[in-house]
Scaffold this active site. Sequence first.
Site, PDB file in Angstrom:
ATOM      1  N   ASN A  30       0.820  -1.229   0.000  1.00 55.76           N
ATOM      2  CA  ASN A  30       0.000   0.000   0.000  1.00 55.76           C
ATOM      3  C   ASN A  30       0.846   1.268   0.000  1.00 55.76           C
ATOM      4  O   ASN A  30       0.327   2.366   0.211  1.00 55.76           O
ATOM      5  CB  ASN A  30      -1.014  -0.007   1.158  1.00 55.76           C
ATOM      6  CG  ASN A  30      -0.317  -0.011   2.508  1.00 55.76           C
ATOM      7  OD1 ASN A  30       0.921   0.005   2.561  1.00 55.76           O
ATOM      8  ND2 ASN A  30      -1.075  -0.040   3.572  1.00 55.76           N
ATOM      9  N   ASP A 105       4.371 -15.811  15.829  1.00 54.71           N
ATOM     10  CA  ASP A 105       5.325 -15.514  16.895  1.00 54.71           C
ATOM     11  C   ASP A 105       4.539 -14.915  18.053  1.00 54.71           C
ATOM     12  O   ASP A 105       3.767 -13.968  17.852  1.00 54.71           O
ATOM     13  CB  ASP A 105       6.292 -14.454  16.342  1.00 54.71           C
ATOM     14  CG  ASP A 105       7.666 -14.557  16.907  1.00 54.71           C
ATOM     15  OD1 ASP A 105       7.788 -14.841  18.102  1.00 54.71           O
ATOM     16  OD2 ASP A 105       8.630 -14.326  16.147  1.00 54.71           O
ATOM     17  N   ASP A 200       8.349 -16.896  21.922  1.00 57.20           N
ATOM     18  CA  ASP A 200       9.461 -15.967  22.161  1.00 57.20           C
ATOM     19  C   ASP A 200      10.032 -16.144  23.577  1.00 57.20           C
ATOM     20  O   ASP A 200       9.264 -16.181  24.550  1.00 57.20           O
ATOM     21  CB  ASP A 200       8.894 -14.550  21.994  1.00 57.20           C
ATOM     22  CG  ASP A 200       9.953 -13.484  21.989  1.00 57.20           C
ATOM     23  OD1 ASP A 200      10.754 -13.458  21.047  1.00 57.20           O
ATOM     24  OD2 ASP A 200       9.975 -12.666  22.934  1.00 57.20           O
ATOM     25  N   GLU A 254      11.718 -20.692  21.649  1.00 55.85           N
ATOM     26  CA  GLU A 254      13.002 -19.993  21.526  1.00 55.85           C
ATOM     27  C   GLU A 254      13.754 -20.228  22.832  1.00 55.85           C
ATOM     28  O   GLU A 254      13.219 -19.956  23.908  1.00 55.85           O
ATOM     29  CB  GLU A 254      12.792 -18.495  21.295  1.00 55.85           C
ATOM     30  CG  GLU A 254      14.103 -17.808  20.924  1.00 55.85           C
ATOM     31  CD  GLU A 254      14.097 -16.294  21.101  1.00 55.85           C
ATOM     32  OE1 GLU A 254      15.000 -15.648  20.566  1.00 55.85           O
ATOM     33  OE2 GLU A 254      13.204 -15.759  21.787  1.00 55.85           O
ATOM     34  N   HIS A 322      16.294 -12.486  12.720  1.00 54.52           N
ATOM     35  CA  HIS A 322      16.123 -11.035  12.749  1.00 54.52           C
ATOM     36  C   HIS A 322      16.884 -10.367  13.894  1.00 54.52           C
ATOM     37  O   HIS A 322      16.793  -9.160  14.053  1.00 54.52           O
ATOM     38  CB  HIS A 322      14.622 -10.734  12.886  1.00 54.52           C
ATOM     39  CG  HIS A 322      14.078 -11.257  14.186  1.00 54.52           C
ATOM     40  ND1 HIS A 322      13.956 -12.607  14.440  1.00 54.52           N
ATOM     41  CD2 HIS A 322      13.677 -10.632  15.311  1.00 54.52           C
ATOM     42  CE1 HIS A 322      13.497 -12.784  15.666  1.00 54.52           C
ATOM     43  NE2 HIS A 322      13.318 -11.602  16.213  1.00 54.52           N
ATOM     44  N   ASP A 323      17.552 -11.161  14.731  1.00 52.17           N
ATOM     45  CA  ASP A 323      18.290 -10.598  15.871  1.00 52.17           C
ATOM     46  C   ASP A 323      19.795 -10.627  15.644  1.00 52.17           C
ATOM     47  O   ASP A 323      20.556 -10.228  16.529  1.00 52.17           O
ATOM     48  CB  ASP A 323      17.997 -11.413  17.140  1.00 52.17           C
ATOM     49  CG  ASP A 323      16.564 -11.258  17.616  1.00 52.17           C
ATOM     50  OD1 ASP A 323      15.983 -10.184  17.385  1.00 52.17           O
ATOM     51  OD2 ASP A 323      16.041 -12.208  18.218  1.00 52.17           O
TER      52      ASP A 323
HETATM   53  C1  GLC Z   1      13.362 -12.544  21.166  1.00 45.83           C
HETATM   54  C2  GLC Z   1      13.135 -11.893  19.820  1.00 45.83           C
HETATM   55  C3  GLC Z   1      13.717 -10.509  19.824  1.00 45.83           C
HETATM   56  C4  GLC Z   1      13.034  -9.697  20.903  1.00 45.83           C
HETATM   57  C5  GLC Z   1      13.154 -10.391  22.253  1.00 45.83           C
HETATM   58  C6  GLC Z   1      12.219  -9.779  23.256  1.00 45.83           C
HETATM   59  O1  GLC Z   1      14.680 -12.820  21.409  1.00 45.83           O
HETATM   60  O2  GLC Z   1      13.681 -12.698  18.820  1.00 45.83           O
HETATM   61  O3  GLC Z   1      13.595  -9.871  18.588  1.00 45.83           O
HETATM   62  O4  GLC Z   1      13.601  -8.423  20.978  1.00 45.83           O
HETATM   63  O5  GLC Z   1      12.801 -11.759  22.180  1.00 45.83           O
HETATM   64  O6  GLC Z   1      10.894 -10.069  22.935  1.00 45.83           O
END
Ligand code: GLC
Length: 543
Positions: A30, A105, A200, A254, A322-323
């Site tokens: 968009n 997530d 997470d 995770e 992504h981290d």
């Molecule tokens: C996990 C996520 C990260 C986030 C953290 C707190 O490690 O991958 O991106 O900042 O948790 O939620």
Amino acid sequence: MDAKATPIDRDWWKRRPVYQIYPRSFLDTNGDGVGDLVGITQGLTALKALGAGIVWLSPIFFSPMADNGYDMADYCRIDPRFGTMADFEALLAQAALLDLKIVLDIALNHTSIEHPWFVAAARDPTSPYRDFYHWREKPNNWHSIFGGPAWSQVPDGAYYLHLFDKTQADLNWDNPTVRQHIYEAMRFWLTKGVSGFRLDVVTVISKPAGLPDVADPSPGPLYKALAIGPNLHPWLREMRREVFDHYDCVAIGEGPGLNPVRAAQLVDPADPMLDMIYHFDFVDPPQRANQPWDRVWFKSVFSRWDQAIGPRGWNTCVLGNHDLRRLISRFGDQNVNDGQVAKALAAAYLLQRATPFIYQGDELGLGDTIITSFEDLNDVWAKTTYRLELEVGGTEAQALAKAAAMTRDHARTPYPWTPLGGFTTGTPWLKPTLNKGGVDLATQMADPNSVWSFYRFALKLREADPATWIFGAYEDIAPEHPDVFVFKRGEYGLVSINFGSQPYHLCDLDHNLLEGRRLLAAFGDVEGDQLGPWACCIFGRGN
Ligand code: GLC
């Protein structure tokens, strides 16, 4: 339940590779510069072509976005930046058509401080929501993972716990009502048709009674000290009973701070809590000054996890997300082109006895971005790092250098669909990574030698011969070799990668190694059984 589920489909999460989407950066339809759900729906065909089977979406729930969605303000609402519930339902329908599973997530250790629960708790100490969070009159010695103290104050002077940013307040899982709310939210999405969750930082939800000081409160040791708190096992069993057991779904935890032995308990089929653990042992390869990263260590991580979990539970294999900084910058070699590095790493992690997790852009060999000013930073962790460096007397240049070296923005830049970008018609929310040529999807889909084509090859190989490439036993046949990574899969599979700068002969490792095996793929400088630097050969069933 999935109407098509047959007994053989029950282990779909072992067979299907995971592709992680960072929604803000995937595809904007968009023109507002932020990726959206319609964009994800459109992009699914490309993921199917790659060979993905599960698509994990980083957070899409309603959020003030201090940590780009990992600060959730409503567990059952789509953030309007990404679209509407109808958009999400259309996404699920398209995924079902393509036979792709969608995994969401969920940040269940904490909520945003803008979540109505926290707003009520902060406003009124007598509110029933007060006990949804952790409070103290005086902080303990814990540090926030993102830097600075893990405690901040609300207007009445009380301190609340936040293991991450001060906008992410830790939930008090000891309160059964909190747990029931989270389970209810999970059931809401599973009933809608999602196929599971990536939970997470789930390993730190159970805090030790009384929140005592720890010996070393800095992030790494703190994570380790808090991982698998006293009630983690009972709560995960409860979650399984209340939620996962009722759906055909996958629970991926995770697991920062976990070692393989503790992780194995969580995914033990005899007492299942989670299905898979997503771990970080590969993240920081040890490296001595002027030396390449330690290959022996790298290989030992694969073996350790396979030995602990491989024969009973089920492993994951994660090199990028992504981290983290991009694979190329963590594992690359200045003397070798990025594409070849990306392919060699792919050969190492996609063909393990594990479900591989591919992070958006890694299948193109995308590298880090260039940070030249504070304005280039979006990551809340990097901004805190910058501020703390100034507070201890660093200059702006020093603060920027420190933040640029660690910022998670490197992995979060817009996905390159075409040589010119193709992510948005507007102004992207984050500056795109410079395309040095050929690092975009359109170019790579058309090139049989691209990184993308190699990923596709490896994923198709798993699909074509699961007995070998998915379930086959894993054996590292040269664990002490300083440069080469050669591993067997099952009876027929053999992967040989030279991470060194000198050529080597495969038969020097074992004369009979190639007997009965057929070369399926090779790249780099390969001559007979000799592999040049960063070259790779993959062998499978003979004729
Ligand atoms: C996990 C996520 C990260 C986030 C953290 C707190 O490690 O991958 O991106 O900042 O948790 O939620």
